[in-house]
Design a protein around this motif. Structure first.
Motif, PDB file in Angstrom:
ATOM      1  N   LEU A 189      12.674  44.432   8.564  1.00 43.84           N
ATOM      2  CA  LEU A 189      13.250  45.771   8.723  1.00 43.84           C
ATOM      3  C   LEU A 189      12.701  46.490   9.955  1.00 43.84           C
ATOM      4  O   LEU A 189      13.425  47.210  10.644  1.00 43.84           O
ATOM      5  CB  LEU A 189      12.993  46.611   7.462  1.00 43.84           C
ATOM      6  CG  LEU A 189      13.815  46.185   6.235  1.00 43.84           C
ATOM      7  CD1 LEU A 189      13.318  46.892   4.988  1.00 43.84           C
ATOM      8  CD2 LEU A 189      15.303  46.464   6.456  1.00 43.84           C
ATOM      9  N   ASP A 190      11.400  46.301  10.248  1.00 43.70           N
ATOM     10  CA  ASP A 190      10.851  46.868  11.490  1.00 43.70           C
ATOM     11  C   ASP A 190      11.592  46.292  12.692  1.00 43.70           C
ATOM     12  O   ASP A 190      11.916  47.002  13.637  1.00 43.70           O
ATOM     13  CB  ASP A 190       9.356  46.540  11.614  1.00 43.70           C
ATOM     14  CG  ASP A 190       8.504  47.254  10.574  1.00 43.70           C
ATOM     15  OD1 ASP A 190       7.943  48.303  10.901  1.00 43.70           O
ATOM     16  OD2 ASP A 190       8.425  46.762   9.424  1.00 43.70           O
ATOM     17  N   VAL A 214      20.196  40.996   8.903  1.00 41.15           N
ATOM     18  CA  VAL A 214      18.864  41.114   8.310  1.00 41.15           C
ATOM     19  C   VAL A 214      18.762  40.129   7.155  1.00 41.15           C
ATOM     20  O   VAL A 214      19.523  40.206   6.198  1.00 41.15           O
ATOM     21  CB  VAL A 214      18.592  42.547   7.791  1.00 41.15           C
ATOM     22  CG1 VAL A 214      17.180  42.650   7.225  1.00 41.15           C
ATOM     23  CG2 VAL A 214      18.791  43.559   8.911  1.00 41.15           C
ATOM     24  N   LYS A 237      -1.839  43.479  11.983  1.00 42.81           N
ATOM     25  CA  LYS A 237      -1.273  44.141  10.803  1.00 42.81           C
ATOM     26  C   LYS A 237      -0.361  45.304  11.170  1.00 42.81           C
ATOM     27  O   LYS A 237       0.328  45.846  10.326  1.00 42.81           O
ATOM     28  CB  LYS A 237      -2.402  44.621   9.881  1.00 42.81           C
ATOM     29  CG  LYS A 237      -3.133  43.457   9.215  1.00 42.81           C
ATOM     30  CD  LYS A 237      -4.128  43.921   8.185  1.00 42.81           C
ATOM     31  CE  LYS A 237      -3.443  44.277   6.885  1.00 42.81           C
ATOM     32  NZ  LYS A 237      -4.406  44.543   5.817  1.00 42.81           N
ATOM     33  N   ASP A 238      -0.383  45.699  12.419  1.00 38.71           N
ATOM     34  CA  ASP A 238       0.432  46.819  12.881  1.00 38.71           C
ATOM     35  C   ASP A 238       1.479  46.303  13.858  1.00 38.71           C
ATOM     36  O   ASP A 238       1.150  45.958  14.993  1.00 38.71           O
ATOM     37  CB  ASP A 238      -0.489  47.838  13.563  1.00 38.71           C
ATOM     38  CG  ASP A 238       0.293  48.924  14.262  1.00 38.71           C
ATOM     39  OD1 ASP A 238       1.500  49.059  14.001  1.00 38.71           O
ATOM     40  OD2 ASP A 238      -0.317  49.641  15.077  1.00 38.71           O
ATOM     41  N   PRO A 239       2.741  46.197  13.431  1.00 37.86           N
ATOM     42  CA  PRO A 239       3.755  45.639  14.346  1.00 37.86           C
ATOM     43  C   PRO A 239       4.344  46.659  15.312  1.00 37.86           C
ATOM     44  O   PRO A 239       5.466  46.502  15.770  1.00 37.86           O
ATOM     45  CB  PRO A 239       4.815  45.096  13.384  1.00 37.86           C
ATOM     46  CG  PRO A 239       4.721  45.976  12.186  1.00 37.86           C
ATOM     47  CD  PRO A 239       3.305  46.502  12.104  1.00 37.86           C
ATOM     48  N   SER A 240       3.600  47.714  15.645  1.00 36.77           N
ATOM     49  CA  SER A 240       4.138  48.715  16.570  1.00 36.77           C
ATOM     50  C   SER A 240       4.373  48.129  17.958  1.00 36.77           C
ATOM     51  O   SER A 240       5.154  48.671  18.744  1.00 36.77           O
ATOM     52  CB  SER A 240       3.201  49.925  16.665  1.00 36.77           C
ATOM     53  OG  SER A 240       1.957  49.538  17.184  1.00 36.77           O
ATOM     54  N   GLU A 299       8.662  38.967   6.892  1.00 43.37           N
ATOM     55  CA  GLU A 299       8.292  40.067   6.000  1.00 43.37           C
ATOM     56  C   GLU A 299       8.543  41.425   6.637  1.00 43.37           C
ATOM     57  O   GLU A 299       8.749  42.417   5.954  1.00 43.37           O
ATOM     58  CB  GLU A 299       6.812  39.934   5.613  1.00 43.37           C
ATOM     59  CG  GLU A 299       6.577  38.724   4.714  1.00 43.37           C
ATOM     60  CD  GLU A 299       5.094  38.404   4.552  1.00 43.37           C
ATOM     61  OE1 GLU A 299       4.264  39.297   4.820  1.00 43.37           O
ATOM     62  OE2 GLU A 299       4.792  37.257   4.170  1.00 43.37           O
ATOM     63  N   ARG A 300       8.513  41.491   7.969  1.00 37.00           N
ATOM     64  CA  ARG A 300       8.750  42.767   8.642  1.00 37.00           C
ATOM     65  C   ARG A 300      10.130  42.813   9.288  1.00 37.00           C
ATOM     66  O   ARG A 300      10.327  43.440  10.335  1.00 37.00           O
ATOM     67  CB  ARG A 300       7.643  43.048   9.656  1.00 37.00           C
ATOM     68  CG  ARG A 300       6.257  43.145   9.011  1.00 37.00           C
ATOM     69  CD  ARG A 300       6.180  44.123   7.841  1.00 37.00           C
ATOM     70  NE  ARG A 300       6.193  45.503   8.258  1.00 37.00           N
ATOM     71  CZ  ARG A 300       5.096  46.232   8.507  1.00 37.00           C
ATOM     72  NH1 ARG A 300       3.904  45.692   8.364  1.00 37.00           N
ATOM     73  NH2 ARG A 300       5.187  47.491   8.878  1.00 37.00           N
ATOM     74  N   ALA A 321      14.640  45.020  12.695  1.00 40.07           N
ATOM     75  CA  ALA A 321      16.031  45.479  12.706  1.00 40.07           C
ATOM     76  C   ALA A 321      16.143  46.899  13.280  1.00 40.07           C
ATOM     77  O   ALA A 321      17.059  47.193  14.054  1.00 40.07           O
ATOM     78  CB  ALA A 321      16.604  45.434  11.289  1.00 40.07           C
ATOM     79  N   VAL A 322      15.210  47.772  12.903  1.00 36.40           N
ATOM     80  CA  VAL A 322      15.243  49.140  13.444  1.00 36.40           C
ATOM     81  C   VAL A 322      14.980  49.117  14.951  1.00 36.40           C
ATOM     82  O   VAL A 322      15.652  49.793  15.727  1.00 36.40           O
ATOM     83  CB  VAL A 322      14.216  50.046  12.717  1.00 36.40           C
ATOM     84  CG1 VAL A 322      14.068  51.379  13.438  1.00 36.40           C
ATOM     85  CG2 VAL A 322      14.659  50.282  11.268  1.00 36.40           C
ATOM     86  N   ARG A 373      15.519  38.181   5.239  1.00 35.25           N
ATOM     87  CA  ARG A 373      14.075  37.974   5.257  1.00 35.25           C
ATOM     88  C   ARG A 373      13.681  36.503   5.341  1.00 35.25           C
ATOM     89  O   ARG A 373      12.745  36.140   6.040  1.00 35.25           O
ATOM     90  CB  ARG A 373      13.453  38.579   4.006  1.00 35.25           C
ATOM     91  CG  ARG A 373      12.895  39.938   4.265  1.00 35.25           C
ATOM     92  CD  ARG A 373      12.380  40.550   2.999  1.00 35.25           C
ATOM     93  NE  ARG A 373      12.821  41.924   2.926  1.00 35.25           N
ATOM     94  CZ  ARG A 373      12.132  42.931   3.440  1.00 35.25           C
ATOM     95  NH1 ARG A 373      10.977  42.714   4.029  1.00 35.25           N
ATOM     96  NH2 ARG A 373      12.599  44.148   3.397  1.00 35.25           N
TER      97      ARG A 373
END
Lengths: 265, 421
Positions: free
Chosen positions: B357-358, B372, B331-334, B354-355, B360-361, B374
């Protein structure tokens, strides 16, 4: 920025290289902590500074010549090992801070720059005492999206992050938190997250925290360079922030609705 | 079969068919759950007539399982296997229930489930690949798993094992058993900083790892993978496999060694393994309506991503990164920040899922511009490139394979044979 700028209190010059130190990445890198270093280096470079990422390998002494010290998150055994290395180099880190270097400490890193951490087995791991904050392992584990409304003095917008820890951290008298927690657990005591001290930011927030909060990254860079920084375009970051904040609010409401249903049986 | 066993298998099989008809996946998890509901002792009863081979690892267990099964099938042996990757207790039961008589059951088992099903399955051979961080927010620490495996094997020291000699947590786990070690070379070390035995910082050298404090180190072995050659029992076997990527050479080597412990000749095993082209939709290629080829790769964790990016780096292809953060993805895409996406420089890249944007950053800080989008199918359609490679996290992967297979059927005339198998 090694060299002459140190200790003048007016920033550390712009002539030499900004050295962003990632401390013990093998031990304190569980939650993408490298990302915080990458963001600082790149945001400095985009503004025309020379910047480099310096990895301090576990087992090596931490030098006093870095401009930024990043202490990240880690699991239990690695955290214990990191603590002994940090204690051995505590004076070097203190000297650097006195000379204008800045510290970002996240999760286990926060616990270790505090006065100490009492783990689940009752064993005490001494910290290096950069901030007066003491942590005791607790339950339940705090996992999920977090929203922090930062101390007004920082001038920062709302902070978004993801937490995953069992720590309960009590701040000493007079120690300011990074901000007030409006979703999630943070320090787990007093509805606040992290700690603030001169040239030091500590938090429980991963994500990592700087990619999600470029304003916080720029605050650290402002401290270390001593001057205002030109703004950077941040369309992607703003979109990500909006999405994460909305998600945190939504899960907050869902949890409340669930609690209500439980109360009504 | 006893009445209760037959009843359980019957009820479960019906549930599985119903689930498939309803379009809810391969049905193995649900049919197994129903079977176990009717007869909790079913695993042990079904496993009794089978020569059981268990495969577990963080990465590569589905492929290694498929490759071992292929080597046995080429010998004409009857084999049942959980080929769809359903690797929890229920998936294991479903696979066993498909056996039509004595033979081999080659089963991949989730690394957390292994200690729970071990006693019921009593495997003839246990194959252990690697242990690295996977879905951290859910399951915690690598060394906890490694300790659990070790406790299991310490209680069963006669167990025959084939294990990766280059992975510290696996070596720690497999040391108490009768283990054949295979040196695969150093892979992902990001989760193996400390010694599983004493907690000190592990040292690494050309041969592998060595603890300067307690001496825990890469075990001595004459079996090793050197480039594309497997040195095994004094012979050197060239590996030319159809599956892409370095990580699949590792899987193939492990599978061949495992097959030889079951009586297959190494050369024969190598031939059978080499011919496998796709595993449970992983590594499959599809042709989409615009005529381009799309390959889908599954990457579940930092170690897996590194391997996949190293492969894509040298391929002339556009790349779509499709990332979710459900429980099965973590659940944490870090972890995105531990993966060297810088390797994608020079490729056209899209961030999807779904992530997105994470992703892309993360790519921005890797110096990579991206599209980008989805919706991953739309991302595939929109991105420029001679072909497209989608690298997907777990929950993105399964829906996508179905959608691409459908698009692929629509793209070709009815007379042409369908790929992939």
């Amino acid at each position: 920025m090694t060299g002459t700028g140190r200790g003048t209190g007016t920033g550390r010059g712009t002539e030499s290289t900004l050295r962003v130190g990632l401390v013990y990445p093998e031990l304190l890198g569980t939650y993408g902590d490298r990302g915080n270093a990458l963001v600082l280096v790149e945001r400095a470079r985009w503004r025309g500074f020379d910047a480099e990422l310096v990895e301090v390998a576990a087992g090596d002494p931490i030098p006093d010549s870095l401009d930024v010290y990043l202490f990240g998150g880690g699991e239990d055994d690695p955290q214990t090992m990191a603590a002994s290395g940090m204690r051995a180099s505590a004076n070097a880190v203190r000297r650097a801070i006195d000379g204008g270097a800045v510290v970002l400490a996240v999760c286990a890193g926060f616990q270790l720059i505090g006065t100490g951490y009492v783990d689940a087995g009752g064993e005490v791991i001494e910290g290096i005492g950069l901030v007066d904050a003491r942590t005791v392992a607790g339950a339940p584990r705090l996992i999920g999206e977090v929203i922090v409304e930062p101390e007004p003095s920082t001038g920062l917008p709302t902070i978004t992050g993801f937490e995953n820890h069992g720590g309960r951290t009590k701040l000493g008298p007079g120690v300011r938190p990074l901000g007030r927690v409006t979703r999630g657990g943070g320090n787990g005591i007093g509805a606040v997250d992290g700690a603030l001290a001169p040239n030091i930011v500590a938090t429980y927030l991963h994500g990592p925290v700087l990619p999600r909060n470029p304003a916080l990254a720029d605050l650290l860079l402002t401290w270390v360079t001593g001057g205002p920084l030109e703004p950077l375009p941040s369309v992607l970051e703003e979109a990500l922030r909006a999405e994460r904040l909305a998600e945190a609010r939504l899960t907050g409401w869902r949890a409340r609705a669930r609690d209500l249903r439980l109360e009504r049986g | 079969m006893r009445v209760r066993t037959r009843l359980a298998v019957g009820a479960g099989t019906i549930a599985g068919h119903a689930s498939r008809l309803a379009g809810r996946g391969a049905g193995d998890q649900i049919s197994g759950r129903v079977m176990l509901g009717v007869d909790p002792e079913l695993i042990a009863k079904l496993a009794r007539d089978q020569r059981v081979v268990l495969v577990s690892a963080t990465n590569g267990k589905t492929t290694t399982t498929r490759l071992i099964a292929a080597a046995l099938e080429a010998e004409g042996e009857p084999v049942v296997s959980n080929v769809t990757g359903a690797n929890l207790t229920s998936g294991v039961v479903s696979a066993l229930a498909r056996a039509r008589g004595p033979g081999f059951a080659v089963l991949e088992v989730d690394e957390r489930v292994l200690p729970r099903v071990y006693d019921a399955l009593r495997p003839e051979l246990l194959v252990l690949g690697n242990l690295s961080r996977d879905q951290l927010d859910r399951f915690g620490e690598v060394h906890v798993l490694s300790d659990r495996w070790r406790a299991l094997l310490a209680a069963n020291p006669e167990q025959v094992v084939v294990a990766n000699a280059s992975d510290p947590p696996v070596v720690w786990a497999a040391a108490p058993a009768r283990t054949t070690w295979l040196e695969l070379g150093t892979g992902w070390t990001g989760d193996s900083a400390t010694c599983p035995q004493c907690g000190a910082l592990l040292g690494w050298n050309d041969r592998g790892f060595a603890c300067p404090n307690c001496g825990f180190c890469t075990p001595e072995t004459a079996h090793r993978l050197v480039g594309n050659h497997l040195e095994l029992d004094g012979a050197t076997i060239p590996l030319r496999i159809a599956l892409p990527g370095r990580w699949n050479v590792d899987n193939a080597a492990l599978a061949i060694v495992a097959a030889t412990r079951l009586g297959v000749r190494a050369d024969d095993a190598a031939l059978a393994v080499a011919a496998v082209e796709s595993v449970a939709g992983r590594m499959a290629t599809y042709t989409v309506p615009d005529g381009r080829t799309v390959r889908v790769l599954l990457a579940k964790n930092p170690a897996g991503w590194l391997e996949v990016l190293r492969y894509v780096q040298d391929v002339d292809t556009a790349v779509v990164l499709a990332v979710n953060a459900h429980v099965a993805d973590g659940k944490d895409p870090s972890w995105l920040w531990d993966v060297p996406y810088e390797l994608l420089a020079g490729h056209a890249v899209a961030a999807a899922g779904e992530r997105a944007l994470d992703v892309a950053v993360r790519l921005r800080y890797a110096g990579i511009d991206c599209l980008v989008e989805r919706d991953v199918m739309r991302a595939v359609a929109r991105i420029d490139g001679p072909s497209v490679t989608v690298i997907a996290s777990y929950t993105q992967f399964y829906g996508l394979s179905r959608r691409l297979a459908r698009a692929s059927r629509a793209a070709r005339p009815a007379s042409e044979p369908e790929r992939p198998a």
